[in-house]
Design an enzyme around this catalytic site. Structure first.
Site, PDB file in Angstrom:
ATOM      1  N   LYS A 199       0.687  -1.242  -0.165  1.00 46.60           N
ATOM      2  CA  LYS A 199      -0.036  -0.026  -0.103  1.00 46.60           C
ATOM      3  C   LYS A 199       0.821   1.336   0.008  1.00 46.60           C
ATOM      4  O   LYS A 199       0.340   2.269  -0.506  1.00 46.60           O
ATOM      5  CB  LYS A 199      -1.058  -0.107   1.195  1.00 46.60           C
ATOM      6  CG  LYS A 199      -2.014  -1.030   1.038  1.00 46.60           C
ATOM      7  CD  LYS A 199      -3.375  -0.870   1.990  1.00 46.60           C
ATOM      8  CE  LYS A 199      -4.255  -1.943   1.477  1.00 46.60           C
ATOM      9  NZ  LYS A 199      -3.762  -3.369   1.601  1.00 46.60           N
TER      10      LYS A 199
HETATM   11  C1  LIG Z   1      -4.317  -4.482   0.910  1.00 46.07           C
HETATM   12  C2  LIG Z   1      -3.805  -5.781   0.878  1.00 46.07           C
HETATM   13  C3  LIG Z   1      -4.017  -6.590  -0.119  1.00 46.07           C
HETATM   14  C4  LIG Z   1      -5.370  -6.735  -1.089  1.00 46.07           C
HETATM   15  O1  LIG Z   1      -4.986  -5.743  -2.115  1.00 46.07           O
HETATM   16  P1  LIG Z   1      -6.296  -5.158  -2.958  1.00 46.07           P
HETATM   17  O2  LIG Z   1      -5.793  -4.009  -3.809  1.00 46.07           O
HETATM   18  O3  LIG Z   1      -7.427  -4.597  -1.898  1.00 46.07           O
HETATM   19  O4  LIG Z   1      -6.881  -6.241  -3.601  1.00 46.07           O
HETATM   20  C5  LIG Z   1      -3.248  -7.792  -0.187  1.00 46.07           C
HETATM   21  N1  LIG Z   1      -2.121  -8.054   0.491  1.00 46.07           N
HETATM   22  C6  LIG Z   1      -1.706  -6.987   1.463  1.00 46.07           C
HETATM   23  C7  LIG Z   1      -0.566  -7.387   2.387  1.00 46.07           C
HETATM   24  C8  LIG Z   1      -2.453  -5.903   1.617  1.00 46.07           C
HETATM   25  O5  LIG Z   1      -2.007  -5.014   2.636  1.00 46.07           O
END
Ligand SMILES: *Cc1c(COP(=O)(O)O)cnc(C)c1O
Length: 469
Positions: free
Chosen positions: A112
């Protein structure tokens, strides 16, 4: 670039307003009016370029004319300068044709950061230009909160309030938020569950007097700018593995369908992608949708890959918009059906279209642990549970053995040390930059699970008087 809503009833906006608006007024999500095509020779020219250059090339069409190329360049350079690895998102090889794209070298160790480090700077830049300030309010069960706080800390144009359920996030996750002592960062531990936190945030946005007085804004994953920033690494990974001449496949651990939708966007922009694997844990709404054509809400179950414990995947609406030939009225009807009955049916022709590129697989808790163990045994590499879901799903539905398969590694193993240790019998260590995390000073308020108390706290902190509504 102009943007329109997936439901076709909201004003058309330029990038700058899409960035600040988040959700469209008609309840839809903003998407670019058309997909900018990057010609094959220009994709080829990305080979060997630094990540920042590729990022500018891929994102420039989306931000014009709101931002100049130089403005974008400065923001991108600052955002990715905050990463620990010179390649920003390095590839590592697991096996012959099996690769990991390491997206966890940012400040909070999860993918993120790739989007939020840029988003925080985009917000600050646009707000400073306009002489405006905003208040970001969010609820988090872990990863999003710390990435958002790191992205907004010390920005004069932003105050950020993050609600987390007291005692229900891991110590590492809590400390990644509460040890940020910047004066514009406000952590609130609510004596309630994550759902209580999220419900309070929703109520605050629905209270228009409160929302306007405090200039509330959100950085959640439906913000177009987050998707945009994630498109870039599909390009850089593919060209590093022989693209665009050679096709590449991706396996993507998925919750809100944001990250894997960015891969779809890269394909629409001309990147030759052989296959996109949608990898879910037992919260499998997307796997059920792609296998059976029925997108139906389910009960959320807690797993060892908690950032994917989601049973409504907001960004899926953006794919529906393309599958239904940009017919906002069709998307509206489908989403109305979904809110009324908790399910919607995808037409046979549309489902076929999706399956041209997408495959999906649901991965159990036992398979996730077994994958962490087997990757460690074979390669000596520790992977986190989300990444393990991606690898297991990728192997289960790989279409072409001769095509390189890249699994997106979405978190550092040290973010989820208990699951990793359970599977591999080794406890992953926090990287150097966070090695003193458990000794750092924390600051947060504990508040009751009471909307009025939380609203009162926030307005008092901001020195804003809000008349009752
Ligand atoms: C948020 C997140 C995901 C999922 O991502 P999306 O864009 O919501 O599909 C997967 N792995 C981790 C570690 C995350 O923080």
């Amino acid at each position: 670039m102009q943007y329109r809503s997936t439901r076709g009833r909201a004003p058309v906006l330029e990038f700058e307003d899409v960035l600040l608006t988040g959700l469209a007024r008609d309840g839809g999500l903003y998407v670019p009016h058309e997909w900018p095509l990057i010609p094959q020779d220009e994709i080829e020219a990305l080979v060997g370029e630094p990540y920042v250059e590729a990022a500018i090339r891929v994102m420039a069409p989306f931000v014009t004319p709101s931002l100049s190329r130089d403005e974008l360049g400065d923001l991108v350079e600052a955002a990715y300068g905050a990463f620990d690895h010179a390649a920003v998102v390095p590839l590592s090889q697991l096996d012959g044709g099996d690769w990991l794209l390491e997206l966890y070298h940012g400040p909070t160790l999860a993918f993120k950061d790739v989007a939020l480090q840029l988003l925080g700077r985009l917000f600050d830049h646009v707000l400073a230009k306009r002489g405006e300030k905003i208040t970001i309010v969010g609820a988090t069960s872990g990863d999003t909160g710390s990435a958002a706080i790191e992205a907004c800390r010390d920005k004069d144009t932003i105050e950020i309030f993050m609600l987390h359920p007291k005692g229900r996030v891991s110590e590492v996750q809590r400390r990644q938020m509460t040890t940020v002592l910047s004066s514009n960062v406000h952590n609130i531990a609510v004596e309630g569950s994550f759902d209580d936190c999220q419900a309070m945030v929703k109520e605050m946005f629905n209270d228009h007097a409160f929302r306007d007085a405090l200039k509330l804004s959100a950085v959640n994953s439906i913000n177009w700018a987050r998707v945009m920033a994630q498109i870039v690494y599909y390009f850089t990974a593919a060209v590093a593995l022989g693209g665009p001449q050679r096709k590449v496949a991706f396996a993507v651990p998925t919750g809100n369908f944001g990250d894997v939708y960015a891969g779809y966007a890269a394909a629409r922009m001309g990147l030759p992608i052989a296959q996109l694997v949608v990898a879910t844990n037992i919260n499998d709404i997307l796997d059920r949708a792609l296998k059976a054509g029925e997108y139906a809400r389910g009960e959320v179950a807690a797993t060892i890959s908690p950032s994917m414990d989601i049973q409504v995947s907001s960004n899926f609406e953006r794919l529906l918009f393309d599958l239904y030939d940009h017919r906002g009225d069709r998307v509206c009807a489908l989403m109305d059906e979904f809110s009324a009955h908790g399910r919607l049916h995808i037409g046979a022709a549309e489902l076929d279209k999706a399956r041209g590129l997408f495959d999906s697989e649901r991965v159990s808790e036992a398979e996730t642990l077994a994958t962490i163990a087997s990757v460690y045994a074979k390669t000596g590499k520790l992977i986190d549970p989300h990444t393990a879901v991606g690898i297991a799903a990728g192997h289960a539905c790989r279409r072409y053995s001769s095509v390189p398969l890249v699994t997106l590694a979405t978190a550092h193993p040290a973010k989820f040390p208990d699951a990793v240790e359970q599977a591999a019998r080794v406890r992953p260590a926090l990287p150097q930059k966070l090695s003193d995390l458990l000794e750092r000073e924390e600051r947060y308020e504990v508040l009751p699970n009471d909307l009025a108390a939380v609203k009162d706290h926030i307005s008092r902190k901001l020195g804003v008087q809000v008349s009752a509504s």
